[in-house]
Design an enzyme around this catalytic site. Sequence first.
Site, PDB file in Angstrom:
ATOM      1  N   CYS A 114     -16.506  48.215  11.527  1.00  0.00           N
ATOM      2  CA  CYS A 114     -16.587  46.748  11.515  1.00  0.00           C
ATOM      3  C   CYS A 114     -18.017  46.225  11.608  1.00  0.00           C
ATOM      4  O   CYS A 114     -18.275  45.057  11.310  1.00  0.00           O
ATOM      5  CB  CYS A 114     -15.764  46.173  12.660  1.00  0.00           C
ATOM      6  SG  CYS A 114     -14.034  46.666  12.573  1.00  0.00           S
ATOM      7  N   HIS A 254     -17.621  39.045  15.305  1.00  0.00           N
ATOM      8  CA  HIS A 254     -16.663  39.831  14.534  1.00  0.00           C
ATOM      9  C   HIS A 254     -15.255  39.315  14.852  1.00  0.00           C
ATOM     10  O   HIS A 254     -14.903  39.122  16.016  1.00  0.00           O
ATOM     11  CB  HIS A 254     -16.805  41.306  14.905  1.00  0.00           C
ATOM     12  CG  HIS A 254     -15.736  42.175  14.325  1.00  0.00           C
ATOM     13  ND1 HIS A 254     -15.322  42.072  13.019  1.00  0.00           N
ATOM     14  CD2 HIS A 254     -14.971  43.148  14.896  1.00  0.00           C
ATOM     15  CE1 HIS A 254     -14.365  42.955  12.810  1.00  0.00           C
ATOM     16  NE2 HIS A 254     -14.121  43.608  13.929  1.00  0.00           N
ATOM     17  N   ASN A 284      -8.258  41.177  11.307  1.00  0.00           N
ATOM     18  CA  ASN A 284      -9.526  41.905  11.380  1.00  0.00           C
ATOM     19  C   ASN A 284      -9.797  42.563  10.017  1.00  0.00           C
ATOM     20  O   ASN A 284      -9.141  43.542   9.659  1.00  0.00           O
ATOM     21  CB  ASN A 284      -9.421  42.954  12.490  1.00  0.00           C
ATOM     22  CG  ASN A 284     -10.684  43.779  12.643  1.00  0.00           C
ATOM     23  OD1 ASN A 284     -11.590  43.714  11.811  1.00  0.00           O
ATOM     24  ND2 ASN A 284     -10.740  44.568  13.706  1.00  0.00           N
TER      25      ASN A 284
HETATM   26  N1  COA Z   1       4.203  43.857  19.199  1.00  0.00           N
HETATM   27  C1  COA Z   1       4.847  43.937  20.385  1.00  0.00           C
HETATM   28  N2  COA Z   1       4.462  44.747  21.381  1.00  0.00           N
HETATM   29  C2  COA Z   1       3.373  45.508  21.165  1.00  0.00           C
HETATM   30  C3  COA Z   1       2.669  45.480  19.951  1.00  0.00           C
HETATM   31  C4  COA Z   1       3.124  44.619  18.943  1.00  0.00           C
HETATM   32  N3  COA Z   1       2.502  44.515  17.758  1.00  0.00           N
HETATM   33  N4  COA Z   1       1.628  46.332  20.035  1.00  0.00           N
HETATM   34  C5  COA Z   1       1.675  46.887  21.266  1.00  0.00           C
HETATM   35  N5  COA Z   1       2.733  46.395  21.937  1.00  0.00           N
HETATM   36  C6  COA Z   1       3.173  46.714  23.289  1.00  0.00           C
HETATM   37  C7  COA Z   1       2.600  48.002  23.789  1.00  0.00           C
HETATM   38  O1  COA Z   1       3.358  49.080  23.302  1.00  0.00           O
HETATM   39  C8  COA Z   1       2.703  47.834  25.298  1.00  0.00           C
HETATM   40  O2  COA Z   1       4.014  48.168  25.680  1.00  0.00           O
HETATM   41  P1  COA Z   1       4.245  49.080  26.956  1.00  0.00           P
HETATM   42  O3  COA Z   1       3.667  48.309  28.088  1.00  0.00           O
HETATM   43  O4  COA Z   1       5.725  49.198  26.986  1.00  0.00           O
HETATM   44  O5  COA Z   1       3.528  50.358  26.670  1.00  0.00           O
HETATM   45  C9  COA Z   1       2.553  46.320  25.493  1.00  0.00           C
HETATM   46  O6  COA Z   1       2.722  45.728  24.202  1.00  0.00           O
HETATM   47  C10 COA Z   1       1.214  45.916  26.019  1.00  0.00           C
HETATM   48  O7  COA Z   1       0.235  46.671  25.368  1.00  0.00           O
HETATM   49  P2  COA Z   1      -1.283  46.512  25.708  1.00  0.00           P
HETATM   50  O8  COA Z   1      -2.048  47.577  24.998  1.00  0.00           O
HETATM   51  O9  COA Z   1      -1.497  46.342  27.166  1.00  0.00           O
HETATM   52  O10 COA Z   1      -1.571  45.102  25.055  1.00  0.00           O
HETATM   53  P3  COA Z   1      -2.911  44.357  25.050  1.00  0.00           P
HETATM   54  O11 COA Z   1      -2.797  43.077  25.790  1.00  0.00           O
HETATM   55  O12 COA Z   1      -4.067  45.255  25.386  1.00  0.00           O
HETATM   56  O13 COA Z   1      -3.053  43.994  23.509  1.00  0.00           O
HETATM   57  C11 COA Z   1      -4.201  44.760  21.566  1.00  0.00           C
HETATM   58  C12 COA Z   1      -3.087  45.031  22.565  1.00  0.00           C
HETATM   59  C13 COA Z   1      -4.218  45.869  20.546  1.00  0.00           C
HETATM   60  C14 COA Z   1      -3.937  43.443  20.888  1.00  0.00           C
HETATM   61  C15 COA Z   1      -5.548  44.686  22.338  1.00  0.00           C
HETATM   62  O14 COA Z   1      -5.666  45.817  23.166  1.00  0.00           O
HETATM   63  C16 COA Z   1      -6.719  44.615  21.429  1.00  0.00           C
HETATM   64  O15 COA Z   1      -6.904  43.664  20.726  1.00  0.00           O
HETATM   65  N6  COA Z   1      -7.615  45.624  21.464  1.00  0.00           N
HETATM   66  C17 COA Z   1      -8.797  45.640  20.645  1.00  0.00           C
HETATM   67  C18 COA Z   1      -8.412  46.022  19.262  1.00  0.00           C
HETATM   68  C19 COA Z   1      -9.533  45.798  18.277  1.00  0.00           C
HETATM   69  O16 COA Z   1     -10.190  44.809  18.320  1.00  0.00           O
HETATM   70  N7  COA Z   1      -9.689  46.753  17.377  1.00  0.00           N
HETATM   71  C20 COA Z   1     -10.627  46.699  16.326  1.00  0.00           C
HETATM   72  C21 COA Z   1     -11.993  46.849  16.801  1.00  0.00           C
HETATM   73  S1  COA Z   1     -13.132  46.658  15.516  1.00  0.00           S
END
Ligand code: COA
Length: 351
Positions: A114, A254, A284
């Site tokens: 990214c 970003h 993204n």
């Molecule tokens: N829909 C519903 N539930 C989902 C899901 C979706 N699309 N994706 C994950 N979950 C679930 C998980 O499985 C987890 O369930 P569990 O508690 O039973 O294991 C629950 O939601 C919470 O997951 P968690 O990882 O704590 O959520 P979060 O608040 O951290 O949000 C992201 C997840 C991916 C949105 C967040 O971590 C994020 O944005 N990370 C950065 C990603 C990024 O920017 N990547 C690119 C970088 S360039």
Amino acid sequence: MHQIYSQISGWGKYVPDNVVTNFDLEKMVDTSHDWVVQRTGIEERRIATKNETTGTMAVAASQKALSVAGLTAADLDLIIVATSSPDYFVPAVSSTVQAALGANCPAFTVMTGCTGFVYALVTGHQFIATGAFKRVLVVGVELISRFIDWNDRNTCVLFGDGAGAVVLTPSLTPRGVLGFDLGSNGELGHNLILEGGGCANPFSQEVLDTGKHYLQMNGREVFKFATRILPQSTAKVLQHANLNLNDIDMLIPHQANARIIELAIKYLGIDPAKVFVNVNKYGNTSAASIPIALVEALEQGRIKADDKVALVSFGAGLTWASAVVQWGVAAPSLNGRETNAAILQEETAVV
Ligand code: COA
């Protein structure tokens, strides 16, 4: 010897027409529109269709950028394409773009996820600042949807496809890249990885069976890294450019997740009105995210001549890359192509 600056004198974006909403994704994986909006701010994204490739999207954005700059591909001295989703491992997509545009110049690809566009922008700037080249095309493009497991709700809701491009030309007045901050922490690389298909795990039935040909992510770790590095790198790039936060007219972070951006706004204490956000529409788009946002900010009249714009990115590697850019050329009106071309001719002749 005059200091040579590299102003952004042309810009363009391309996004596929095909819109995929959260409601569409609800039919594919166990997710909901509300979950995705609450956790990421994303409402929809553009997904390329069969006839679109990284190369075609890059070329479409580049043609627009050249047109705004009043230049043709034959004028280019260098093409840098940033992508982590190239059409082929070999040849580099930068050469595909060079040939399709009809340019006769060197071309290479930057692959830092990214942060690729900002890495490429800073690299292009070096060629201009040393006087080696006068017209550099910098493209950020990503067709990441073909590397996503559409059964994996952890990743498939986050990403989208698209391209953005800028043309850099020399200037003797302070414009373009005024300062930058680049970094890499490879120890965290495993948190955002596409393991299969390279030398470590060449393509095999096992790679396919274990899904190693798809992008995998530890969302929580990447989230922690992003919320730390966004404010840190913003502070560093301002220091490098000898500016403070009040000097910045617009911050373009970003576009990965609206929550990451909101936290960065809070840590930095920057006026949210100065922060550009369009992650709701595109998700993204990785290396394309910052140039697409930059072009949209210009289209909306939110960047004016002399404005100072901070571009701040983080991504796979894990890497970060930021640049402060001073805007030089006014956004063209309907007849603006002549305006830009005239300014450019004058500046390029002097340098
Ligand atoms: N829909 C519903 N539930 C989902 C899901 C979706 N699309 N994706 C994950 N979950 C679930 C998980 O499985 C987890 O369930 P569990 O508690 O039973 O294991 C629950 O939601 C919470 O997951 P968690 O990882 O704590 O959520 P979060 O608040 O951290 O949000 C992201 C997840 C991916 C949105 C967040 O971590 C994020 O944005 N990370 C950065 C990603 C990024 O920017 N990547 C690119 C970088 S360039």
